[in-house]
Design an enzyme around this catalytic site. Structure first.
Site, PDB file in Angstrom:
ATOM      1  N   LYS A  16       0.899  -1.199   0.104  1.00  9.27           N
ATOM      2  CA  LYS A  16      -0.247   0.023   0.080  1.00  9.27           C
ATOM      3  C   LYS A  16       0.974   1.229  -0.037  1.00  9.27           C
ATOM      4  CE  LYS A  16      -2.291  -0.893   3.765  1.00  9.27           C
ATOM      5  NZ  LYS A  16      -1.666  -1.957   4.050  1.00  9.27           N
ATOM      6  N   ARG A  87     -10.311   0.489   9.401  1.00  8.91           N
ATOM      7  CA  ARG A  87      -9.917  -0.547   9.865  1.00  8.91           C
ATOM      8  C   ARG A  87     -10.830  -1.805  10.312  1.00  8.91           C
ATOM      9  NH1 ARG A  87      -4.282  -0.740  10.628  1.00  8.91           N
ATOM     10  NH2 ARG A  87      -3.409   1.225  10.731  1.00  8.91           N
ATOM     11  N   ARG A 121      12.243  -8.521   5.293  1.00 10.41           N
ATOM     12  CA  ARG A 121      12.628  -7.133   5.318  1.00 10.41           C
ATOM     13  C   ARG A 121      13.673  -6.926   6.299  1.00 10.41           C
ATOM     14  NH1 ARG A 121       7.890  -3.085   6.224  1.00 10.41           N
ATOM     15  NH2 ARG A 121       7.428  -4.233   8.138  1.00 10.41           N
ATOM     16  N   ARG A 154      13.334  -5.919  12.194  1.00 13.89           N
ATOM     17  CA  ARG A 154      12.478  -5.380  13.367  1.00 13.89           C
ATOM     18  C   ARG A 154      11.905  -6.300  14.094  1.00 13.89           C
ATOM     19  NH1 ARG A 154       9.126  -0.955  10.225  1.00 13.89           N
ATOM     20  NH2 ARG A 154       7.638  -2.421  10.450  1.00 13.89           N
ATOM     21  N   ARG A 165      -0.312 -10.401  13.155  1.00 11.75           N
ATOM     22  CA  ARG A 165      -0.535  -9.256  12.483  1.00 11.75           C
ATOM     23  C   ARG A 165      -1.629  -9.631  11.587  1.00 11.75           C
ATOM     24  NH1 ARG A 165       4.515  -6.476  10.616  1.00 11.75           N
ATOM     25  NH2 ARG A 165       3.454  -4.864   9.606  1.00 11.75           N
TER      26      ARG A 165
END
Length: 210
Positions: A16, A87, A121, A154, A165
């Site tokens: 996004k 959301r 990532r 992270r 998530r």
């Protein structure tokens, strides 16, 4: 060409942010995210208090405050791409009364692809530049091309955290996707190609909606 009102939906890792940046550049609209809107209007008075009062207490900003902040951001924008809101179904119904949308685009990416994107990532611990162990490798493994800092994973990019998530996304946001699908407003974009391939499909959908 008029400045479109676009809602961009997709799970974490769907792209996004990348696609929103391209929309902003191509169509001269504002990129409205919940986080940015809250930070820009953190002292805005609502009947429930200011966003700052909740943020400084480490509490979630309640929906009525988020709704008011987003409405303020959308009202002041000639055109926008909205990313990260709504959301949940209640927020989707609130958004319905705030503005008319030209396009609701859903970047559809399979869960295993999302897991691979997010767990791979790596972020520079010094300057914050993003890399990926498969899709965007640095010249020297573990070293930032920009500043020479160490690349780290992270805490929220571990597989366990990523899958949680995605579970939360499915639970909260899939009803939003169905809300727009049932109304015939949803345009599904295959989000599994390269960023350029995805952009080509998304740009076509935006132009068709205007």
């Amino acid at each position: 060409m008029s400045q479109p009102h676009i809602l961009l939906l997709g799970a974490p890792g769907a792209g996004k942010g990348t696609q929103s940046s391209r929309i902003v550049e191509a169509f001269d609209v504002e990129h409205v995210t919940t986080g940015d809107a809250l930070r820009a209007n953190k002292d805005m008075e609502t009947e429930y208090g200011t966003p700052r009062s909740f943020m400084e207490a480490g509490e979630l900003v309640p929906d009525p405050v988020v709704n008011a902040i987003v409405e303020e951001a959308l009202t002041s924008a000639d055109g926008f791409v909205l990313d990260g809101y709504p959301r949940n179904l209640e927020q989707a119904e609130e958004l319905d009364g705030m503005t008319d949308l030209d396009l609701v685009a859903y970047l559809n990416v399979a869960e295993e692809e999302l897991v691979e994107r997010l767990t791979g990532r790596r972020v520079c611990s010094e300057c914050g530049t993003n890399f990926h162990i498969k899709f965007n490798q640095p010249a020297v493994q573990g070293v930032c091309d920009e500043c020479g800092g160490d690349l780290i994973q992270r805490d929220d990019d571990t597989e366990e955290t990523v899958r949680e998530r995605l579970r939360v996304f499915r639970e909260n946001t899939e009803p939003v996707i169905e809300f727009y699908r049932e109304r015939g407003q949803l345009v599904e974009i295959d989000g599994e190609g390269t960023p350029d391939e995805v952009w080509g499909k998304l740009k076509t959908a935006i132009e068709a909606a205007q």
